[in-house]
Design a protein around this motif. Sequence first.
Motif, PDB file in Angstrom:
ATOM      1  N   ILE A 183       0.822  -1.213   0.000  1.00 48.02           N
ATOM      2  CA  ILE A 183       0.000   0.000   0.000  1.00 48.02           C
ATOM      3  C   ILE A 183       0.855   1.262   0.000  1.00 48.02           C
ATOM      4  CG2 ILE A 183      -1.954  -1.161   1.101  1.00 48.02           C
ATOM      5  CD1 ILE A 183      -1.289   0.357   3.686  1.00 48.02           C
ATOM      6  N   MET A 184       2.099   1.158   0.464  1.00 49.90           N
ATOM      7  CA  MET A 184       3.004   2.304   0.374  1.00 49.90           C
ATOM      8  C   MET A 184       3.465   2.494  -1.060  1.00 49.90           C
ATOM      9  SD  MET A 184       5.303   2.035   3.862  1.00 49.90           S
ATOM     10  CE  MET A 184       4.622   2.478   5.458  1.00 49.90           C
ATOM     11  N   GLU A 185       3.689   1.401  -1.762  1.00 52.45           N
ATOM     12  CA  GLU A 185       4.202   1.488  -3.129  1.00 52.45           C
ATOM     13  C   GLU A 185       3.124   1.905  -4.124  1.00 52.45           C
ATOM     14  OE1 GLU A 185       6.042  -2.275  -3.849  1.00 52.45           O
ATOM     15  OE2 GLU A 185       7.934  -1.693  -2.868  1.00 52.45           O
ATOM     16  N   ASP A 186       1.848   1.562  -3.865  1.00 51.58           N
ATOM     17  CA  ASP A 186       0.811   1.925  -4.837  1.00 51.58           C
ATOM     18  C   ASP A 186       0.115   3.251  -4.517  1.00 51.58           C
ATOM     19  OD1 ASP A 186      -1.139   1.473  -2.887  1.00 51.58           O
ATOM     20  OD2 ASP A 186      -1.900  -0.378  -3.783  1.00 51.58           O
ATOM     21  N   GLY A 187       0.534   3.917  -3.428  1.00 49.51           N
ATOM     22  CA  GLY A 187      -0.004   5.236  -3.112  1.00 49.51           C
ATOM     23  C   GLY A 187      -1.202   5.249  -2.179  1.00 49.51           C
ATOM     24  N   THR A 188      -1.762   4.090  -1.872  1.00 47.61           N
ATOM     25  CA  THR A 188      -2.933   4.029  -0.989  1.00 47.61           C
ATOM     26  C   THR A 188      -2.603   4.581   0.393  1.00 47.61           C
ATOM     27  OG1 THR A 188      -3.741   2.064  -2.148  1.00 47.61           O
ATOM     28  CG2 THR A 188      -4.663   2.501   0.034  1.00 47.61           C
ATOM     29  N   TYR A 189      -1.462   4.209   0.913  1.00 48.41           N
ATOM     30  CA  TYR A 189      -1.006   4.663   2.236  1.00 48.41           C
ATOM     31  C   TYR A 189      -0.962   6.185   2.300  1.00 48.41           C
ATOM     32  CZ  TYR A 189       2.833   5.663   5.610  1.00 48.41           C
ATOM     33  OH  TYR A 189       3.639   6.181   6.606  1.00 48.41           O
ATOM     34  N   GLN A 190      -0.349   6.794   1.295  1.00 47.17           N
ATOM     35  CA  GLN A 190      -0.228   8.255   1.282  1.00 47.17           C
ATOM     36  C   GLN A 190      -1.604   8.924   1.186  1.00 47.17           C
ATOM     37  OE1 GLN A 190       1.470   6.102  -0.566  1.00 47.17           O
ATOM     38  NE2 GLN A 190       3.638   6.441  -0.156  1.00 47.17           N
ATOM     39  N   GLU A 191      -2.526   8.328   0.427  1.00 42.96           N
ATOM     40  CA  GLU A 191      -3.875   8.883   0.297  1.00 42.96           C
ATOM     41  C   GLU A 191      -4.616   8.856   1.637  1.00 42.96           C
ATOM     42  OE1 GLU A 191      -5.848   6.705  -2.735  1.00 42.96           O
ATOM     43  OE2 GLU A 191      -4.522   7.393  -4.352  1.00 42.96           O
ATOM     44  N   ILE A 192      -4.452   7.774   2.381  1.00 44.82           N
ATOM     45  CA  ILE A 192      -5.119   7.659   3.680  1.00 44.82           C
ATOM     46  C   ILE A 192      -4.591   8.710   4.650  1.00 44.82           C
ATOM     47  CG2 ILE A 192      -5.453   6.185   5.699  1.00 44.82           C
ATOM     48  CD1 ILE A 192      -5.350   3.771   3.771  1.00 44.82           C
TER      49      ILE A 192
ATOM     50  N   ASN B 175      -5.196  14.325   7.322  1.00 47.32           N
ATOM     51  CA  ASN B 175      -4.238  15.401   7.611  1.00 47.32           C
ATOM     52  C   ASN B 175      -3.035  14.910   8.413  1.00 47.32           C
ATOM     53  OD1 ASN B 175      -5.807  17.483   6.353  1.00 47.32           O
ATOM     54  ND2 ASN B 175      -7.153  17.467   8.144  1.00 47.32           N
ATOM     55  N   LEU B 176      -2.554  13.738   8.061  1.00 45.94           N
ATOM     56  CA  LEU B 176      -1.424  13.148   8.783  1.00 45.94           C
ATOM     57  C   LEU B 176      -0.235  12.868   7.858  1.00 45.94           C
ATOM     58  CD1 LEU B 176      -3.327  10.626  11.076  1.00 45.94           C
ATOM     59  CD2 LEU B 176      -2.179  12.718  11.783  1.00 45.94           C
ATOM     60  N   SER B 177      -0.169  13.584   6.748  1.00 47.41           N
ATOM     61  CA  SER B 177       0.907  13.331   5.786  1.00 47.41           C
ATOM     62  C   SER B 177       2.291  13.506   6.396  1.00 47.41           C
ATOM     63  CB  SER B 177       0.755  14.247   4.572  1.00 47.41           C
ATOM     64  OG  SER B 177      -0.427  13.956   3.857  1.00 47.41           O
ATOM     65  N   ASP B 178       2.420  14.390   7.372  1.00 46.83           N
ATOM     66  CA  ASP B 178       3.725  14.626   7.991  1.00 46.83           C
ATOM     67  C   ASP B 178       4.228  13.409   8.763  1.00 46.83           C
ATOM     68  OD1 ASP B 178       3.739  17.155   6.961  1.00 46.83           O
ATOM     69  OD2 ASP B 178       3.216  18.163   8.837  1.00 46.83           O
ATOM     70  N   ALA B 179       3.330  12.472   9.069  1.00 48.01           N
ATOM     71  CA  ALA B 179       3.726  11.281   9.834  1.00 48.01           C
ATOM     72  C   ALA B 179       4.178  10.137   8.933  1.00 48.01           C
ATOM     73  CB  ALA B 179       2.569  10.811  10.707  1.00 48.01           C
ATOM     74  N   ALA B 180       4.172  10.351   7.617  1.00 46.45           N
ATOM     75  CA  ALA B 180       4.517   9.274   6.680  1.00 46.45           C
ATOM     76  C   ALA B 180       5.983   8.879   6.782  1.00 46.45           C
ATOM     77  CB  ALA B 180       4.204   9.714   5.251  1.00 46.45           C
ATOM     78  N   ILE B 181       6.244   7.595   6.570  1.00 44.62           N
ATOM     79  CA  ILE B 181       7.611   7.100   6.424  1.00 44.62           C
ATOM     80  C   ILE B 181       7.710   6.425   5.057  1.00 44.62           C
ATOM     81  CG2 ILE B 181       7.989   6.856   8.900  1.00 44.62           C
ATOM     82  CD1 ILE B 181       7.549   3.843   8.625  1.00 44.62           C
ATOM     83  N   PRO B 182       8.908   6.320   4.473  1.00 39.34           N
ATOM     84  CA  PRO B 182       9.023   5.830   3.100  1.00 39.34           C
ATOM     85  C   PRO B 182       8.761   4.351   2.909  1.00 39.34           C
ATOM     86  CG  PRO B 182      11.180   6.292   4.018  1.00 39.34           C
ATOM     87  CD  PRO B 182      10.183   6.846   4.990  1.00 39.34           C
ATOM     88  N   ALA B 183       8.972   3.545   3.947  1.00 40.25           N
ATOM     89  CA  ALA B 183       8.797   2.100   3.829  1.00 40.25           C
ATOM     90  C   ALA B 183       8.520   1.535   5.214  1.00 40.25           C
ATOM     91  CB  ALA B 183      10.045   1.455   3.235  1.00 40.25           C
ATOM     92  N   PRO B 184       7.809   0.412   5.300  1.00 42.17           N
ATOM     93  CA  PRO B 184       7.547  -0.180   6.613  1.00 42.17           C
ATOM     94  C   PRO B 184       8.825  -0.724   7.235  1.00 42.17           C
ATOM     95  CG  PRO B 184       6.853  -1.679   4.878  1.00 42.17           C
ATOM     96  CD  PRO B 184       7.232  -0.390   4.204  1.00 42.17           C
ATOM     97  N   LEU B 185       8.833  -0.792   8.545  1.00 42.67           N
ATOM     98  CA  LEU B 185       9.966  -1.326   9.291  1.00 42.67           C
ATOM     99  C   LEU B 185       9.462  -2.423  10.222  1.00 42.67           C
ATOM    100  CD1 LEU B 185      11.519   2.099  10.388  1.00 42.67           C
ATOM    101  CD2 LEU B 185      12.245   0.696   8.434  1.00 42.67           C
ATOM    102  N   ILE B 186      10.308  -3.373  10.526  1.00 44.52           N
ATOM    103  CA  ILE B 186       9.991  -4.384  11.530  1.00 44.52           C
ATOM    104  C   ILE B 186      10.853  -4.114  12.739  1.00 44.52           C
ATOM    105  CG2 ILE B 186      10.064  -6.830  12.122  1.00 44.52           C
ATOM    106  CD1 ILE B 186       9.367  -7.502   9.272  1.00 44.52           C
TER     107      ILE B 186
END
Length: 301
Positions: free
Chosen positions: A269-278, A283-294
Amino acid sequence: MNRRALGVAMVAVTALLAGCGSNGSETSAAPAASGAQAAADGSGLNGLLPAEVRERGYITVAGDASYPPIASMDTDGKTMVGVDPDMAAALGEKLGIELREMNSAFDSIIPGLAGGKFDAAMSWINDTEERRKVVDFIDYSMDGSSMFVPAGAANRPETLDDICGLRVALQKGTVQHTDAEKQSEKCEQDGKKPVDVQVFPDQIAANMALSSGRADLSIADTPVASWQVQQSNGKFELSGVPYGKVYHGMALPKDSGLLQPFAQAFKAIMEDGTYQEILKKWNLSDAAIPAPLINGEPLAG
């Protein structure tokens, strides 16, 4: 805490309690390949799920519905809405399985995971070393904590060092609860008055203490504090600057068999843009990270 617009139909609120997730001994029906290979075809991510989970047909996801915009109850009083419910719906679509949101008090979530009451949890949970002793995290956002006070308040702390002697309303079990207690100890060591730490079952109750004059301030994750201020009709104001930026993640029981499937679903969902849309929707775009982490580390492979 995220709710409803992207495939929300897949997220059902249920009172049923699920049993433990996989103990990790189940093998996947997918080829014993990497997550990247499994994701190459439409059914690959579903095939990564433990066999018993696929057979059951759903995964339970605990979340606290008193914490908008992360999660809250819709006007029907049954449906959880917010960033995490929306995220859960999108993950369910990628995994080809229903994710059932279950409203739970925040301080009961990790014990519930450890005890097999839930399969997973999404509640903007801070990924901490202490919590990693009990659960694993798939980190999907990052931000800090912020203080907010009644509008026009005389006490307007800039940092945690300024809350000595003040009455602080907090949600039980949060990192902010721990922050205030540690700060209170520091205040006493410095010869100052301790913090009057007032603990409540949810953020709604903490807000009521603040608005009624029983507390001088509250502290919450920055997007939640900002949301409370925006929705207060001028009753609350932010105070000071955000502090303590940390990762937030989906929490999963140790050896559940769900870590890699969900990590790959987040990656998708990060790669297809769904994550960024959500995130943008809430109004939480500033909390985005580029890829998931474990547990704070990049995915292998």
